[in-house]
Scaffold this active site. Structure first.
Site, PDB file in Angstrom:
ATOM      1  N   THR A   1      14.978 -45.594 -19.440  1.00 47.79           N
ATOM      2  CA  THR A   1      14.516 -44.205 -19.373  1.00 47.79           C
ATOM      3  C   THR A   1      15.282 -43.413 -18.326  1.00 47.79           C
ATOM      4  O   THR A   1      15.765 -42.309 -18.586  1.00 47.79           O
ATOM      5  CB  THR A   1      13.017 -44.219 -18.994  1.00 47.79           C
ATOM      6  OG1 THR A   1      12.355 -45.101 -19.876  1.00 47.79           O
ATOM      7  CG2 THR A   1      12.407 -42.853 -19.071  1.00 47.79           C
ATOM      8  N   VAL A   2      15.407 -43.960 -17.134  1.00 52.07           N
ATOM      9  CA  VAL A   2      16.004 -43.191 -16.037  1.00 52.07           C
ATOM     10  C   VAL A   2      17.519 -43.070 -16.218  1.00 52.07           C
ATOM     11  O   VAL A   2      18.097 -41.988 -16.044  1.00 52.07           O
ATOM     12  CB  VAL A   2      15.664 -43.830 -14.668  1.00 52.07           C
ATOM     13  CG1 VAL A   2      16.232 -42.986 -13.538  1.00 52.07           C
ATOM     14  CG2 VAL A   2      14.161 -43.993 -14.512  1.00 52.07           C
TER      15      VAL A   2
ATOM     16  N   LYS B   1      12.504 -49.577  -5.861  1.00 54.99           N
ATOM     17  CA  LYS B   1      11.619 -49.711  -4.692  1.00 54.99           C
ATOM     18  C   LYS B   1      11.356 -51.171  -4.333  1.00 54.99           C
ATOM     19  O   LYS B   1      11.271 -51.532  -3.172  1.00 54.99           O
ATOM     20  CB  LYS B   1      10.303 -48.977  -4.946  1.00 54.99           C
ATOM     21  CG  LYS B   1       9.542 -49.463  -6.154  1.00 54.99           C
ATOM     22  CD  LYS B   1       9.123 -48.351  -7.090  1.00 54.99           C
ATOM     23  CE  LYS B   1      10.279 -47.889  -7.919  1.00 54.99           C
ATOM     24  NZ  LYS B   1       9.973 -46.879  -8.907  1.00 54.99           N
TER      25      LYS B   1
ATOM     26  N   GLY C   1       8.977 -40.639  -7.832  1.00 53.20           N
ATOM     27  CA  GLY C   1       9.751 -40.015  -8.907  1.00 53.20           C
ATOM     28  C   GLY C   1      10.467 -38.741  -8.513  1.00 53.20           C
ATOM     29  O   GLY C   1      11.378 -38.752  -7.683  1.00 53.20           O
TER      30      GLY C   1
ATOM     31  N   ILE D   1       9.481 -36.167  -6.832  1.00 55.47           N
ATOM     32  CA  ILE D   1       9.116 -35.485  -5.580  1.00 55.47           C
ATOM     33  C   ILE D   1      10.174 -35.817  -4.521  1.00 55.47           C
ATOM     34  O   ILE D   1      10.408 -36.988  -4.233  1.00 55.47           O
ATOM     35  CB  ILE D   1       7.730 -35.946  -5.075  1.00 55.47           C
ATOM     36  CG1 ILE D   1       6.650 -35.688  -6.134  1.00 55.47           C
ATOM     37  CG2 ILE D   1       7.390 -35.252  -3.767  1.00 55.47           C
ATOM     38  CD1 ILE D   1       5.264 -36.170  -5.727  1.00 55.47           C
TER      39      ILE D   1
ATOM     40  N   GLY E   1       1.825 -46.921 -22.977  1.00 56.75           N
ATOM     41  CA  GLY E   1       3.082 -47.379 -22.380  1.00 56.75           C
ATOM     42  C   GLY E   1       3.209 -47.027 -20.903  1.00 56.75           C
ATOM     43  O   GLY E   1       4.301 -47.002 -20.349  1.00 56.75           O
TER      44      GLY E   1
ATOM     45  N   ASP F   1       3.370 -51.819  -6.539  1.00 57.02           N
ATOM     46  CA  ASP F   1       4.406 -50.785  -6.710  1.00 57.02           C
ATOM     47  C   ASP F   1       4.209 -49.662  -5.673  1.00 57.02           C
ATOM     48  O   ASP F   1       5.159 -49.250  -4.996  1.00 57.02           O
ATOM     49  CB  ASP F   1       4.302 -50.236  -8.150  1.00 57.02           C
ATOM     50  CG  ASP F   1       5.033 -48.930  -8.351  1.00 57.02           C
ATOM     51  OD1 ASP F   1       6.253 -48.976  -8.546  1.00 57.02           O
ATOM     52  OD2 ASP F   1       4.385 -47.868  -8.305  1.00 57.02           O
TER      53      ASP F   1
ATOM     54  N   LYS G   1       6.514 -48.489  -2.198  1.00 57.44           N
ATOM     55  CA  LYS G   1       6.919 -47.113  -1.859  1.00 57.44           C
ATOM     56  C   LYS G   1       6.448 -46.747  -0.454  1.00 57.44           C
ATOM     57  O   LYS G   1       7.193 -46.157   0.340  1.00 57.44           O
ATOM     58  CB  LYS G   1       6.343 -46.145  -2.898  1.00 57.44           C
ATOM     59  CG  LYS G   1       6.893 -46.372  -4.301  1.00 57.44           C
ATOM     60  CD  LYS G   1       6.080 -45.622  -5.350  1.00 57.44           C
ATOM     61  CE  LYS G   1       6.591 -45.919  -6.762  1.00 57.44           C
ATOM     62  NZ  LYS G   1       5.668 -45.489  -7.820  1.00 57.44           N
TER      63      LYS G   1
HETATM   64  N1  HSE Z   1       4.602 -47.439 -12.540  1.00 53.90           N
HETATM   65  C1  HSE Z   1       4.821 -46.395 -11.607  1.00 53.90           C
HETATM   66  C2  HSE Z   1       3.694 -45.400 -11.699  1.00 53.90           C
HETATM   67  C3  HSE Z   1       6.130 -45.681 -11.770  1.00 53.90           C
HETATM   68  O1  HSE Z   1       2.806 -45.536 -12.541  1.00 53.90           O
HETATM   69  O2  HSE Z   1       3.675 -44.475 -10.912  1.00 53.90           O
HETATM   70  C4  HSE Z   1       7.267 -46.467 -11.225  1.00 53.90           C
HETATM   71  O3  HSE Z   1       7.137 -46.726  -9.867  1.00 53.90           O
END
Ligand code: HSE
Length: 428
Positions: A14-15, A107, A136, A138, A189, A203, A207
């Site tokens: 995607t990115v 990350k 993302g 920001i 998804g 995750d 960050k």
């Molecule tokens: N899975 C993360 C989220 C995005 O739901 O914010 C990627 O870090």
């Protein structure tokens, strides 16, 4: 015009495709802003022949991202593979060894290897940038390293996982239990391949650990983040917290205290009329507090093709301009080893429990709280069945230790049914 900045892009998910989109869509805008053209010379991904909906024949193909990282016609290696080890780490190290700058959205890799990579990069005269790794679209890394560089940062906090915020806000708006909304998020998804990265808070913890390193000049210490996911949050907690004027968020908080560096990623209550309380759906919000600037609130998309690619391009344009800030905003060798705070700063807590509905039950609970030095701010008893009564208590500020002591004491009263739930209330 100055020579183009040549990118090698590893990872066409995607990115990666979002970055290709931006570079192809507005080359003149990018060249004017960067002061030189930005070109993609090589690409790499797991599958060569997959239809990605765009013509990739103009780029050199490398099956091995390490080979891409070493190519002579690549100035900046853009790592969008993901994963804390394996090809992402190997190729990043190869790029740095070859003296190339790296832009990454990874990350997990930086949370585990950020200090080593930053030190190696500095020795090699290379730069690692990672705006896309946190929240993302920001621009929070830039806010901390640049816009707020003149401040002593006192606290960084935020909602940094959109999936968890989607689940919590959907549970509230639809009145659905956690398991049902989790399944919905899966069908949409939203979840990572390993869902525990999202709902386990990992995750978002990655960050937070990166932001803490920039904010406090400390070596990234993800292992010291106190982590708790959202799996135990029930629809009752959400409804009753709302009734008391709060929302439940998976909230990250990093602050330097007299007792050491506090890093927490856990469910917290925040006032429902605060910016964090108002945050709906898959959006992210980061709140930064500086001694001069005061409180800064940044809100936006924390994931997705456009927003994350936008953050990658911000780093690429910085490098094209010759702007070379250190990975964590100061030389890697100057970062200090943080002493982790053993316990979180005192805070008010939300306490939910079920009591046997008989005379004196509440008095016994109040006595245990009093003996633990915990003062009650507010209390509410909800519609009870014949035998039991759900009770919600908001305490004044107390320590987690005192609270745990009281919770243990509740067992001895023999009037508390099941396990009480305790959630910290964060002042925002
Ligand atoms: N899975 C993360 C989220 C995005 O739901 O914010 C990627 O870090």
């Amino acid at each position: 015009m100055t020579a183009p900045l040549r990118l090698g892009i590893a990872g066409l998910g995607t990115v990666g495709l979002g970055v290709l989109d931006i570079v192809r869509k507005q080359p003149d805008l990018l060249a004017h802003r960067a002061g030189r053209p930005i070109e993609i010379t090589g690409i790499s991904a797991r599958s060569h022949n997959k239809d990605r909906g765009m013509d990739l024949s103009g780029y050199a193909w490398e099956a091995d991202p390490v080979a891409l990282a070493k190519r002579d016609d690549v100035d900046v290696f853009v790592e969008l593979i993901g994963g804390d080890t394996g090809p992402a780490l190997d190729a990043t190290k190869a790029a740095i060894s070859a003296g190339k700058d790296v832009v990454t959205a990874n990350k997990a890799m930086l949370a585990h290897h950020g200090q080593d990579l930053a030190e190696t990069a500095e020795k090699a005269g290379a730069v690692i940038r990672f705006e896309a790794a946190v929240a993302g679209g920001i621009p929070v890394v830039k806010a901390l390293t640049e816009g707020l560089a003149g401040n002593v940062i006192t606290r960084v906090m935020g909602v940094m996982n959109g999936t968890c915020n989607y689940i919590l806000t959907r549970m509230e708006s639809a009145g659905l239990p956690y398991d049902e909304v989790f399944a919905e998020a899966d069908a949409l998804g939203y979840l990572e391949a390993d869902p525990n990265l999202d709902v386990g808070g990992i995750d978002a913890g990655h960050k937070l650990s990166l932001l803490a390193a920039i904010a406090f000049g400390t070596k990234v210490s993800f292992d010291a983040v106190e982590l708790e996911g959202i799996g135990r949050i029930t629809i009752e907690d959400i409804a009753q917290a709302a009734d008391m004027g709060y929302k439940i968020k998976l909230l990250g908080v990093a602050q330097m205290t007299g007792r050491g560096l506090e890093q927490r990623m856990s469910p917290c209550l925040v006032p429902d009329d605060s910016p964090l309380g108002q945050l709906q759906g898959g959006t992210n919000m980061v709140v930064i507090e500086g001694d001069s600037a005061g409180q800064i609130v940044l809100r936006g998309a924390g994931a997705g093709r456009g927003p994350t690619a936008s953050a990658v391009m911000a780093d690429v344009i910085d490098l094209a301009r010759g702007f070379r800030v250190s990975t964590f905003g100061r030389p890697a060798t100057a970062l200090t080893q943080a002493i982790p705070a053993k316990a979180a700063a005192p805070a008010p807590y939300y306490l939910r429990m079920t009591l046997q509905d008989k005379p004196g039950a509440l008095a016994k609970v109040a006595t245990v709280l009093g003996e633990a030095g915990i003062s009650v701010d507010r209390m509410r008893q909800y519609g009870h069945s014949d035998a039991t009564a759900p009770v919600l208590i908001v305490t004044h500020k107390t320590t987690r230790d005192a609270l745990d002591h009281a919770i243990t004491g509740f067992t001895d009263t023999k009037v508390v049914v099941g396990s009480p739930v305790a959630i910290r209330i964060e002042s925002v």
